[in-house]
Scaffold this motif. Sequence first.
Motif: not given
Length: 320
Positions: A131-141
């Motif tokens: 989840v942290g990796e996805a947020v760092a990659a720019g996940a917006r939702v």
Amino acid sequence: MSDRVVGEDGPSGGEADEVRRFWGRLGLPGLVDVHTHFMPERVLRKVWEYFDGLGPLTGGLEWPITYRQEEAARAALLREFGVRAFTSMLYPHKPGMARWLNDWAVDFARRTPDCLHTATLFPEPDVEAYVGEAVAAGARVFKAHVQVGAYDPADELLDPAWGLLAEAGVPVVIHCGSGPAPGKHTGPEPIERVLKRHPRLRLIVAHLGMPEYGEFLALARRYREVRLDTTMAFTDFTEDFRPFPRALLPALSELGDRILLGTDFPNIPYPYLHQLHALERLDLGEEWLRGVCHDNAAALFRLGAAPAVSPGGGPPSRTR
């Protein structure tokens, strides 16, 4: 079924014109749809097979897929409808699946700039890390599916991930209501346990929490960051088996700034236009409708201003 503008070979150009006229009459620059499905093609085909087979999670309802097209055609159709921004709702049903779905979603977001980069999660030991990796990659939702995943959203394994998402302010569209069929962990009680730990978590309750509409609207009253999407609500299809109580319309109006357009495109058994007309016939006013169809989500995702486009003009701006 009303609003039938879909022929044997798929949606007609007439539907796109009608959708554009709908938001054009409201003075909007387009639509923002927070609940649309794009996922790896082989996964989506499995989903369609499940609907075709009247699987138990569909409530045994006949569920023809209206927009059974290739990925590029589906995205192009949303643009023809004038959808400024949409999502790629995807979800795992077992451990070890979420990370590779998120990897696919990164690539899809890169090649689809009007898609809000979407990610997912599942209760498993490495959930906080990916989840942290996805947020760092720019996940917006994010998308969470309590019914399909058959997990408790208050599972301790998910707690660090919820905390991370609450801190980052990333919204989560979560299917947690007990419709069209109940699951072991569906309903408002598990969600309130999550919110008591993470009151700032931006949950968007899918399908207005169907059929526990009142309970989830009450949760939205208690928790300022809780929102609800309109996916399939108020349509003829849903009103036949999970009608929205008309006594709750005042609450729906009162919480109008936290109701967001969702449709479940392409996995819907009726035309896209019908969802819009179903919202319009609630007669809650144009200001409410403008907020639901565009402004509330545009503010949440900070889409920025876009110039109004005439219903017969070119595609709306998709400023991110």
